[in-house]
Design a protein around this motif. Structure first.
Motif, PDB file in Angstrom:
ATOM      1  N   GLY A  67      47.199  83.910  41.386  1.00 21.00           N
ATOM      2  CA  GLY A  67      47.825  83.979  40.068  1.00 21.00           C
ATOM      3  C   GLY A  67      47.090  83.256  38.977  1.00 21.00           C
ATOM      4  N   ARG A 114      44.338  86.555  36.037  1.00 24.77           N
ATOM      5  CA  ARG A 114      45.003  87.856  35.906  1.00 24.77           C
ATOM      6  C   ARG A 114      44.439  88.600  34.703  1.00 24.77           C
ATOM      7  NH1 ARG A 114      50.362  87.951  38.411  1.00 24.77           N
ATOM      8  NH2 ARG A 114      51.021  85.869  39.046  1.00 24.77           N
ATOM      9  N   THR A 126      45.367  90.699  40.010  1.00 23.94           N
ATOM     10  CA  THR A 126      45.328  89.267  40.297  1.00 23.94           C
ATOM     11  C   THR A 126      44.278  88.960  41.345  1.00 23.94           C
ATOM     12  OG1 THR A 126      47.687  89.085  39.794  1.00 23.94           O
ATOM     13  CG2 THR A 126      46.704  87.292  41.034  1.00 23.94           C
TER      14      THR A 126
END
Length: 382
Positions: A291, A294, A278
């Protein structure tokens, strides 16, 4: 502490001090009497940051973040215990505690430990480094989550350490929406599947920094390899490899140029998206929403110029560039860039700082946080 779209975040810094015990003999008393008020200011070893935040997924959230510094008997370095916790009006919580403990000089070893517990909302943005094929709108989900990481390490020279890595994680995510598109996302990513992971591995590190918390010179390197096996009880069989390289170069007096290279790799036929590499957050990739990006592999490099202002006050300007990639379908894309500036307020003689950073990124899509991000925390990004 990245600011989300349509969210309000107000953080009030409250510094709590614990003065050192006064020595009883006359020599120590005289020394303490000669201390200037600035020296006494930096004898603090505990700090807390109360936080108040609002976002639609949580309602109002109230919390605290802080750190406590101490030195174990005959230890060669300062140990620390850091924590953050938040509770929302929707009965959600998030608690994290981590600690680095340096033990007696003749034993020459340390223990890193981290504990996490949460029932808290988050977002799933998609997988990959391109906007093509990603979700048009981020998907909100919530997780019940428990994790523990232990890394005992032993010195094998003046600067090298080797040790073991043990980590445990249980997670039960849930998605409120019941749509065909959501079901398809869940079937591919496992977003709605409960899992348990137990990993064993090794860690090696090198540390020649002159200071632990705000270095002026030296190198730091750390590599961690982990393996998760169903025979040990893990839901998935996979491996992870990560590396972190930092270099601190003195320029003039307290002016310092610092840079860091980090990478993270995830291997396996089946990988829960929570274990994918991430990019983004308050440390790696400031200005990018944690986030939002990813995949199997992450690379990031960041540089920072640290500038003294006055006594305990310092400033910094920084920039970072990085991206994520897929091992089975490696495709290059325009790297993700973040940049910004910040202030540092020293709170201890060990050069521990309260850090406030303002950053933004090079992206132009609203849910990928096209705008300013604010970070208020303790310790440096690297």
């Amino acid at each position: 502490m990245a600011t989300l779209r349509h969210s309000i975040c107000v953080s009030v810094c409250v510094l709590c001090a614990v003065a050192p015990l006064l020595a009883t003999d006359s020599q120590d008393s005289a020394r303490i009497a000669r201390q200037s008020r600035w020296d006494a200011l930096f004898d603090w070893n505990f700090m807390a940051l109360p936080t108040v935040a609002y976002q639609p997924e949580t309602d109002w959230a109230f919390g605290v973040a802080g750190v406590y510094y101490y030195r174990l008997k005959n230890a060669h370095k300062t140990s620390d215990l850091s924590f953050d916790a938040a509770y929302t009006l929707r009965k959600q919580w998030n608690v994290n505690v981590s600690s680095v403990n340096y033990f007696e000089r003749n034993k020459r070893w340390l223990l890193y430990a981290k504990f996490g517990l949460k029932r808290y909302p988050d977002y799933f943005y998609g997988i990959g480094n391109s906007t093509t094929g990603r979700l048009s709108e981020r998907l909100s989900y919530s997780s019940d989550y428990v994790s523990v990481t232990l890394q005992p390490q032993c010195y094998v020279g003046d600067h090298w350490l080797v040790g073991a890595n043990i980590d445990f994680r249980w997670e039960r995510p849930s998605v409120a929406a019941d749509l065909d598109s959501v079901a398809q996302v869940c079937s591919v990513t496992g977003l709605d599947r409960q899992f348990f992971m137990l990993g064993l591995g090794v860690v090696a590190s090198y540390d020649s920094r002159d200071e632990q918390f705000y270095p002026h010179r030296g190198l730091f390197f750390k590599a961690v390899g982990r393996y998760y096996e169903p025979y040990l009880g893990s839901t998935y069989r996979l491996g992870k490899l990560s590396a972190d390289l930092r270099h601190f170069v003195p320029i003039y007096n307290d002016f310092v140029f610092a840079w860091q290279f980090t990478t993270d790799w995830t291997f396996g036929a089946q990988k829960p998206f929570q274990y994918l590499a991430t990019l983004g957050g308050q440390d790696v990739g400031r200005g990018l929403r944690y986030g939002a990006w990813r995949d199997d592999v992450m690379f990031n490099i960041q540089a920072e110029f640290r500038i003294p202002i006055w006594r305990f006050l310092k400033a910094s300007v920084f920039a970072n560039v990085g991206d994520v990639y897929n091992l089975s379908d490696w495709r290059w894309a325009v790297p993700k860039v973040g940049y910004g500036a910040g202030l540092r307020v020293a709170i201890t003689k060990a050069r521990v700082n309260v850090r406030f950073d303002v950053a933004r990124n090079s992206l132009n899509h609203s849910w990928r946080q096209d705008g300013w991000s604010f970070y208020l925390t303790v310790k440096e990004a690297f």
